[in-house]
Scaffold this motif. Structure first.
Motif, PDB file in Angstrom:
ATOM      1  N   GLU A   1      -2.070   0.407 -15.952  1.00  0.00           N
ATOM      2  CA  GLU A   1      -2.793   1.680 -15.980  1.00  0.00           C
ATOM      3  C   GLU A   1      -4.215   1.494 -15.463  1.00  0.00           C
ATOM      4  O   GLU A   1      -4.756   2.361 -14.773  1.00  0.00           O
ATOM      5  N   GLY A   2      -4.813   0.335 -15.760  1.00  0.00           N
ATOM      6  CA  GLY A   2      -6.134   0.034 -15.227  1.00  0.00           C
ATOM      7  C   GLY A   2      -6.106  -0.175 -13.724  1.00  0.00           C
ATOM      8  O   GLY A   2      -7.036   0.230 -13.016  1.00  0.00           O
ATOM      9  N   VAL A   3      -5.046  -0.788 -13.219  1.00  0.00           N
ATOM     10  CA  VAL A   3      -4.891  -0.983 -11.774  1.00  0.00           C
ATOM     11  C   VAL A   3      -4.836   0.363 -11.066  1.00  0.00           C
ATOM     12  O   VAL A   3      -5.517   0.589 -10.060  1.00  0.00           O
ATOM     13  N   ALA A   4      -4.054   1.275 -11.592  1.00  0.00           N
ATOM     14  CA  ALA A   4      -3.922   2.589 -10.978  1.00  0.00           C
ATOM     15  C   ALA A   4      -5.255   3.324 -10.960  1.00  0.00           C
ATOM     16  O   ALA A   4      -5.616   3.978  -9.976  1.00  0.00           O
ATOM     17  N   LEU A   5      -6.016   3.211 -12.056  1.00  0.00           N
ATOM     18  CA  LEU A   5      -7.316   3.872 -12.138  1.00  0.00           C
ATOM     19  C   LEU A   5      -8.286   3.290 -11.122  1.00  0.00           C
ATOM     20  O   LEU A   5      -8.973   4.019 -10.411  1.00  0.00           O
ATOM     21  N   ALA A   6      -8.322   1.956 -11.018  1.00  0.00           N
ATOM     22  CA  ALA A   6      -9.259   1.296 -10.087  1.00  0.00           C
ATOM     23  C   ALA A   6      -8.931   1.648  -8.650  1.00  0.00           C
ATOM     24  O   ALA A   6      -9.837   1.955  -7.838  1.00  0.00           O
ATOM     25  N   VAL A   7      -7.657   1.589  -8.277  1.00  0.00           N
ATOM     26  CA  VAL A   7      -7.277   1.917  -6.904  1.00  0.00           C
ATOM     27  C   VAL A   7      -7.562   3.367  -6.596  1.00  0.00           C
ATOM     28  O   VAL A   7      -8.029   3.700  -5.514  1.00  0.00           O
ATOM     29  N   GLY A   8      -7.331   4.247  -7.574  1.00  0.00           N
ATOM     30  CA  GLY A   8      -7.619   5.663  -7.362  1.00  0.00           C
ATOM     31  C   GLY A   8      -9.103   5.907  -7.131  1.00  0.00           C
ATOM     32  O   GLY A   8      -9.484   6.717  -6.282  1.00  0.00           O
TER      33      GLY A   8
ATOM     34  N   ALA B   1       3.383  -5.360  -6.797  1.00  0.00           N
ATOM     35  CA  ALA B   1       4.834  -5.530  -6.901  1.00  0.00           C
ATOM     36  C   ALA B   1       5.074  -6.250  -8.222  1.00  0.00           C
ATOM     37  O   ALA B   1       4.425  -7.259  -8.514  1.00  0.00           O
ATOM     38  N   LEU B   2       5.993  -5.735  -9.032  1.00  0.00           N
ATOM     39  CA  LEU B   2       6.165  -6.211 -10.405  1.00  0.00           C
ATOM     40  C   LEU B   2       7.442  -7.028 -10.559  1.00  0.00           C
ATOM     41  O   LEU B   2       8.519  -6.601 -10.114  1.00  0.00           O
ATOM     42  N   PHE B   3       7.315  -8.166 -11.218  1.00  0.00           N
ATOM     43  CA  PHE B   3       8.463  -9.038 -11.484  1.00  0.00           C
ATOM     44  C   PHE B   3       8.435  -9.460 -12.946  1.00  0.00           C
ATOM     45  O   PHE B   3       7.403  -9.899 -13.451  1.00  0.00           O
ATOM     46  N   PHE B   4       9.591  -9.347 -13.594  1.00  0.00           N
ATOM     47  CA  PHE B   4       9.702  -9.696 -15.014  1.00  0.00           C
ATOM     48  C   PHE B   4      10.856 -10.663 -15.239  1.00  0.00           C
ATOM     49  O   PHE B   4      11.975 -10.443 -14.761  1.00  0.00           O
ATOM     50  N   ASP B   5      10.568 -11.721 -15.969  1.00  0.00           N
ATOM     51  CA  ASP B   5      11.628 -12.510 -16.572  1.00  0.00           C
ATOM     52  C   ASP B   5      12.339 -11.611 -17.590  1.00  0.00           C
ATOM     53  O   ASP B   5      11.847 -10.525 -17.925  1.00  0.00           O
TER      54      ASP B   5
ATOM     55  N   ARG C   1       7.757   3.961 -11.229  1.00  0.00           N
ATOM     56  CA  ARG C   1       8.394   5.035 -10.460  1.00  0.00           C
ATOM     57  C   ARG C   1       7.387   6.107 -10.063  1.00  0.00           C
ATOM     58  O   ARG C   1       7.418   6.611  -8.941  1.00  0.00           O
ATOM     59  N   ARG C   2       6.464   6.414 -10.965  1.00  0.00           N
ATOM     60  CA  ARG C   2       5.444   7.416 -10.631  1.00  0.00           C
ATOM     61  C   ARG C   2       4.562   6.945  -9.478  1.00  0.00           C
ATOM     62  O   ARG C   2       4.164   7.750  -8.634  1.00  0.00           O
ATOM     63  N   HIS C   3       4.259   5.661  -9.465  1.00  0.00           N
ATOM     64  CA  HIS C   3       3.340   5.124  -8.453  1.00  0.00           C
ATOM     65  C   HIS C   3       4.070   4.489  -7.275  1.00  0.00           C
ATOM     66  O   HIS C   3       3.429   3.895  -6.409  1.00  0.00           O
ATOM     67  N   ARG C   4       5.395   4.635  -7.257  1.00  0.00           N
ATOM     68  CA  ARG C   4       6.222   4.103  -6.168  1.00  0.00           C
ATOM     69  C   ARG C   4       5.976   2.607  -5.968  1.00  0.00           C
ATOM     70  O   ARG C   4       5.796   2.122  -4.847  1.00  0.00           O
ATOM     71  N   VAL C   5       5.983   1.904  -7.065  1.00  0.00           N
ATOM     72  CA  VAL C   5       5.781   0.455  -7.073  1.00  0.00           C
ATOM     73  C   VAL C   5       7.129  -0.219  -7.355  1.00  0.00           C
ATOM     74  O   VAL C   5       7.858   0.195  -8.258  1.00  0.00           O
TER      75      VAL C   5
END
Length: 229
Positions: free
Chosen positions: A214-221, A9-13, A90-94
């Motif tokens: 992008e690394g997170v998506a690769l590792a989980v995949g 889950a992503l949060f940005f100031d 949006r692509r990863h529904r995050v």
């Protein structure tokens, strides 16, 4: 399951995280009719004035029309990597949210001017009293969190079953950074985390955040593929 494999889950100031420089600070300086804002800022920095009271005094002291203020911020440019991060989410529904001590109309105007829509923004409120008065309010204030007028960690709490990734730059981001699993930090926030011995990833722009995701998506995949086999 390791938290590194949980859905993120992503949060940005906002100011000085998605933008170059602190937009709100620049506006306060530009449209303040006197130097009182500096005294309030210094009092907040020393811990003598809560963030909400500092912001309330500074913003109520400004003199600028709604049209001029929104026209001014429409020229602000957002880090180009943020649009790619939005696409990734949006692509990863995050889920991706902006949590800020700035004000909702300003952030919405800047996002719109940069072609970014549909992002939840949890920020302070601002109304306009013609011809040139600003009326701030603080729906997410928590008196237990005096470093921020928007208790950002409260917005992260419902996502404790996910891997919380946060990016910020300032003292007002400290409570959220301490509540996150992964932190990208710069400027004062980086200094404060370093002094506390809290791990973080340094950043100057959002490219390292995008690369990390992008690394997170690769590792989980890869883990899912192994489990399927």
């Amino acid at each position: 399951m390791s938290r590194s494999l949980l859905k993120p889950a992503l949060f940005f100031d906002f100011d000085n995280t998605l933008t170059h420089g602190d937009v709100l600070d620049e506006l306060i300086e530009r449209y303040s009719p006197n130097e009182a804002w500096r005294d309030w800022e210094n009092a907040w920095a020393k811990g003598d004035l809560p963030a909400r009271e500092c912001l309330r005094l500074q913003v109520e002291n400004m003199r600028v029309s709604r049209a001029r203020l929104l026209g001014d911020v429409a020229r602000v440019r957002i880090d180009p990597s943020f649009a790619e991060i939005v696409d990734w989410a949006r692509r990863h529904r995050v889920e991706l949210q902006i949590v800020s001590d700035s004000f909702l109309p300003l952030i919405r105007q800047i996002l719109q001017a940069n072609g970014i829509a549909g992002i939840p923004v949890l920020a302070n409120r601002l109304e306009f009293a013609p011809p040139d008065r600003l009326l701030p309010s603080f729906p997410y204030y928590d008196p237990a969190c005096t470093c921020s007028a928007n208790a950002k960690a409260r917005h992260l709490a419902p996502y404790s079953d996910q891997r919380i990734i946060f990016a910020g730059d300032g003292h007002s981001d400290l409570d959220a950074a301490l509540a996150a699993d992964v932190v990208f930090a710069k400027a004062r926030l980086a200094n404060e985390l370093d002094a506390r011995g809290v791990a973080f990833y340094p950043f100057d722009n959002l490219e390292p955040v995008l690369a990390f995701l992008e690394g997170v998506a690769l590792a989980v995949g890869e883990v899912r593929n192994l489990a399927a086999n």
